[in-house]
Enzyme design. Structure first.
Site, PDB file in Angstrom:
ATOM      1  N   HIS A 178      30.711  69.867  15.835  1.00 45.42           N
ATOM      2  CA  HIS A 178      30.606  69.567  17.263  1.00 45.42           C
ATOM      3  C   HIS A 178      30.728  70.887  18.034  1.00 45.42           C
ATOM      4  CE1 HIS A 178      30.669  67.013  20.757  1.00 45.42           C
ATOM      5  NE2 HIS A 178      31.587  67.813  21.263  1.00 45.42           N
ATOM      6  N   LEU A 193      22.037  63.073  15.795  1.00 44.71           N
ATOM      7  CA  LEU A 193      22.484  62.504  17.069  1.00 44.71           C
ATOM      8  C   LEU A 193      22.648  60.988  17.091  1.00 44.71           C
ATOM      9  CD1 LEU A 193      20.604  64.895  19.517  1.00 44.71           C
ATOM     10  CD2 LEU A 193      22.892  65.105  18.529  1.00 44.71           C
ATOM     11  N   ASN A 251      30.841  66.693  10.118  1.00 47.64           N
ATOM     12  CA  ASN A 251      30.040  66.910  11.331  1.00 47.64           C
ATOM     13  C   ASN A 251      30.500  68.198  12.003  1.00 47.64           C
ATOM     14  OD1 ASN A 251      28.184  66.286  13.453  1.00 47.64           O
ATOM     15  ND2 ASN A 251      29.904  65.599  14.701  1.00 47.64           N
ATOM     16  N   ILE A 260      26.707  57.087  13.010  1.00 45.02           N
ATOM     17  CA  ILE A 260      26.681  56.794  11.572  1.00 45.02           C
ATOM     18  C   ILE A 260      27.233  55.383  11.361  1.00 45.02           C
ATOM     19  CG2 ILE A 260      27.583  57.503   9.311  1.00 45.02           C
ATOM     20  CD1 ILE A 260      25.583  59.471  10.517  1.00 45.02           C
ATOM     21  N   ASP A 277      33.220  61.644  17.114  1.00 47.98           N
ATOM     22  CA  ASP A 277      33.989  62.879  17.278  1.00 47.98           C
ATOM     23  C   ASP A 277      35.503  62.705  17.144  1.00 47.98           C
ATOM     24  OD1 ASP A 277      31.550  64.126  17.781  1.00 47.98           O
ATOM     25  OD2 ASP A 277      31.714  63.771  19.937  1.00 47.98           O
ATOM     26  N   GLU A 291      28.818  78.577  14.921  1.00 45.63           N
ATOM     27  CA  GLU A 291      28.396  77.487  14.029  1.00 45.63           C
ATOM     28  C   GLU A 291      27.720  78.046  12.778  1.00 45.63           C
ATOM     29  OE1 GLU A 291      26.395  74.100  15.681  1.00 45.63           O
ATOM     30  OE2 GLU A 291      27.268  74.398  17.647  1.00 45.63           O
ATOM     31  N   SER A 305      18.680  74.753  13.257  1.00 46.76           N
ATOM     32  CA  SER A 305      19.117  76.132  13.006  1.00 46.76           C
ATOM     33  C   SER A 305      20.383  76.149  12.147  1.00 46.76           C
ATOM     34  CB  SER A 305      19.325  76.906  14.318  1.00 46.76           C
ATOM     35  OG  SER A 305      20.469  76.469  14.999  1.00 46.76           O
TER      36      SER A 305
HETATM   37  C1  GAR Z   1      24.430  72.178  17.364  1.00 44.64           C
HETATM   38  O1  GAR Z   1      24.932  72.970  18.402  1.00 44.64           O
HETATM   39  C2  GAR Z   1      25.425  71.101  17.000  1.00 44.64           C
HETATM   40  O2  GAR Z   1      26.760  71.504  17.126  1.00 44.64           O
HETATM   41  C3  GAR Z   1      25.092  70.047  18.010  1.00 44.64           C
HETATM   42  O3  GAR Z   1      23.685  70.033  18.057  1.00 44.64           O
HETATM   43  C4  GAR Z   1      23.206  71.377  17.841  1.00 44.64           C
HETATM   44  C5  GAR Z   1      22.099  71.324  16.816  1.00 44.64           C
HETATM   45  O4  GAR Z   1      21.450  72.565  16.746  1.00 44.64           O
HETATM   46  N1  GAR Z   1      25.640  68.772  17.636  1.00 44.64           N
HETATM   47  C6  GAR Z   1      26.148  67.912  18.522  1.00 44.64           C
HETATM   48  O5  GAR Z   1      26.145  68.111  19.722  1.00 44.64           O
HETATM   49  C7  GAR Z   1      26.738  66.645  17.915  1.00 44.64           C
HETATM   50  N2  GAR Z   1      27.502  65.922  18.891  1.00 44.64           N
HETATM   51  P1  GAR Z   1      20.501  72.909  15.521  1.00 44.64           P
HETATM   52  O6  GAR Z   1      19.493  71.746  15.365  1.00 44.64           O
HETATM   53  O7  GAR Z   1      19.792  74.167  15.937  1.00 44.64           O
HETATM   54  O8  GAR Z   1      21.343  73.083  14.295  1.00 44.64           O
END
Ligand code: GAR
Length: 194
Positions: free
Chosen positions: A104, A85, A102, A88, A145, A174, A13
């Protein structure tokens, strides 16, 4: 024009919000989607948008089996992680020093580190009865992070907010801020080639 590769493992998303924001933009081109999961929703989004995508297994990523070559042949200058996830690897961090971003879903340095992703983060925030959460957009270094934070935004939480409510509030931040921070990053930190 700066060519960006979005790396994502899941629904995508954020990838979609970034693609929408930079559609027909003169400075930023979303040139590629990379995923380590063949079934990831983000791949469907790439197909629908007509954006080239590539699948790399964890092993291919860890051993640079074609990864840097692919990025170079598509002239990628910045990598944007959007729910990616895997860790890197250092060769990639060296090749893209200060050019990997990134996002978070919490206010780092709280609720970061290995295992802290997606709903795990929101559950932890809920368990601690936090009165706010938010987003952190940071540069990626070799520690989960811990790279330089470029931007944070917060949202108030109420005692009624369940972990899923926290997730929804954070995701809204986000989608709004990540594209805008990417734009500012590209404009300030990179020379604009013709
Ligand atoms: C997001 O909330 C992002 O911040 C998180 O994964 C989700 C992905 O959502 N990332 C982490 O937790 C990284 N540590 P999306 O696939 O709908 O964009």
């Amino acid at each position: 024009m700066t060519n960006i590769a979005i790396w994502a493992s899941g629904t995508g998303s954020n990838a979609q919000a970034i693609i929408d924001y930079f559609r027909e933009n003169d400075h930023v081109n979303i040139a590629m989607i990379v995923s380590n999961r063949k079934q990831a929703g983000v791949i469907d989004k790439a197909v629908k948008e007509g954006i080239p995508y590539v699948y790399f297994s964890k092993n291919q990523i860890d051993t640079n089996d074609g990864v840097l070559d692919k990025l170079a042949s598509s002239k990628i200058e910045v990598i944007v992680l959007a729910g990616f996830l895997l860790k890197i690897p250092s060769y990639l961090i060296r090749a893209f020093t200060d050019r990997i971003l990134n996002i978070h879903p919490a206010l780092l340095p709280k609720y970061g580190g290995k295992g802290m992703y997606g709903s795990h983060v929101h559950q932890a925030v809920y368990d601690q009865k936090e009165t706010e959460s938010g987003i952190s957009i940071h540069l990626v270094n070799e520690h989960y992070d811990e790279g330089k934070i470029l931007f944070q935004a917060s949202t108030d939480l109420t005692p009624d907010d369940r972990p899923s409510d926290i997730g929804r509030k954070v995701l809204e931040l986000e989608h709004y801020y990540y594209p805008r921070v990417i734009e500012a990053f590209v404009e300030n930190a990179l020379p604009q080639a013709d």
